[in-house]
Design an enzyme around this catalytic site. Structure first.
Site, mmCIF file in Angstrom:
data_model
loop_
_atom_site.group_PDB
_atom_site.id
_atom_site.type_symbol
_atom_site.label_atom_id
_atom_site.label_comp_id
_atom_site.label_asym_id
_atom_site.label_seq_id
_atom_site.Cartn_x
_atom_site.Cartn_y
_atom_site.Cartn_z
ATOM 1 N N SER A 181 0.786 -1.235 0.000
ATOM 2 C CA SER A 181 0.000 0.000 0.000
ATOM 3 C C SER A 181 0.816 1.282 0.000
ATOM 4 O O SER A 181 0.241 2.372 -0.130
ATOM 5 C CB SER A 181 -0.973 0.006 1.187
ATOM 6 N N LYS A 202 3.008 6.758 4.750
ATOM 7 C CA LYS A 202 2.082 5.704 4.319
ATOM 8 C C LYS A 202 2.638 4.353 4.719
ATOM 9 O O LYS A 202 3.823 4.071 4.563
ATOM 10 C CB LYS A 202 1.878 5.740 2.795
ATOM 11 N N THR A 203 1.744 3.514 5.257
ATOM 12 C CA THR A 203 2.101 2.140 5.605
ATOM 13 C C THR A 203 1.896 1.220 4.413
ATOM 14 O O THR A 203 1.212 1.558 3.444
ATOM 15 C CB THR A 203 1.221 1.631 6.763
ATOM 16 N N GLY A 204 2.468 0.031 4.523
ATOM 17 C CA GLY A 204 2.252 -1.010 3.518
ATOM 18 C C GLY A 204 2.403 -2.373 4.155
ATOM 19 O O GLY A 204 3.200 -2.539 5.089
#
Length: 266
Positions: free
Chosen positions: A68, A206-208
């Protein structure tokens, strides 16, 4: 011309080696990863001092599925392609029940980024198409720029890969509005990735979660804006315990960012 190619190659090799030497290995950061019980890397480019600091240099150049974190450039693609008109456009939930409750509602660009709603970005991919996706990836030199695989999940389980160092390079260009997109679009995407802020700092990130890979990989990438300069970071970790390891992405990075006074102490 025949004689310039080897010369250029040697010059590029020299520049690459010189750049690699600029990274400062932070042995003390290994303790943060060890305490969390995970293997990983973090790259930090601190514009306040011009320093480049790193833990696990070998892993920092290794490409992993972006998961993501790809929503950041993907939003730019969608804006440029006209799939997204502005921050107020609403994407209607079709009633499909997802395990993540926050996905089960209408989304705009800001909500889709905050909730990391995959189905919204699958709409983007379907409307953009594989050929245009590849073109955008190549234009911004994003990792291996390979959207092969399922069109609606190539960033989750396809061949697309990017390293932590490459993540930081991309983020620095976004920060300075240097990507080949309209200035307004770059500013909008930067606005929707704000996580939190204080009186003299802003955290955009932003995380992923590469849940479909083996081993699973977790990301947290972004930057902290300070009056003295921005501090860019990209962290990825192996996640042997799956969802149980999710909080470790931010906790490790936050500990490190606090240690260099990029984020305020708790």
């Amino acid at each position: 011309m025949k004689h310039t190619v080897p010369g250029i190659a040697v010059f590029l090799m020299f520049c690459s080696g010189a750049l690699a030497q600029e990274w400062q290995q932070r042995g003390d950061w290994a303790e943060v990863f060890d305490a969390a019980g995970v293997t990983g890397t973090i790259v930090v480019f601190d514009e306040r001092t011009g320093s480049r600091q790193i833990h696990n240099a070998a892993r920092a150049t290794e490409r992993f599925i972006p998961a993501s974190t790809f929503k950041v450039p993907h939003a730019l693609f969608a804006l440029d392609a006209g799939v997204v008109t502005d921050e107020f456009q609403v994407f209607r939930w079709d009633g499909t029940q997802h395990e993540i409750a926050s996905w089960n509602r209408n989304q705009d660009l800001r909500a889709s980024m905050r909730n990391s709603a995959v189905w919204v970005y699958q709409i983007f991919a379907q409307q953009i198409g594989e050929s245009a996706e590849r073109g955008y990836l190549e234009r911004i030199d994003y990792g291996n720029a390979d959207p092969s695989g399922d069109l609606v999940s190539f960033w989750l389980d396809g061949k697309l890969g990017i390293s932590a160092e490459e993540q930081v390079s991309f983020l620095r260009r976004l920060y300075r509005n240097e990507l080949p997109f309209q200035l307004s679009d770059q500013r909008l995407v930067k606005d929707v990735i704000i996580v939190e802020a204080g009186r003299d700092w802003i955290l955009r990130a932003k995380t992923g979660w590469g849940a479909r890979t083996d081993p699973q990989v977790g990301w947290w990438v972004g930057w902290v804006e300070r009056t003295e300069g921005a501090v860019f970071f990209a962290l990825n970790i192996e996640m042997p315990d799956g969802a149980a390891d999710l909080p470790k992405r931010e906790s490790i990075a936050r500990d490190i960012l606090r240690s260099i006074q990029a984020l305020p102490s708790q």
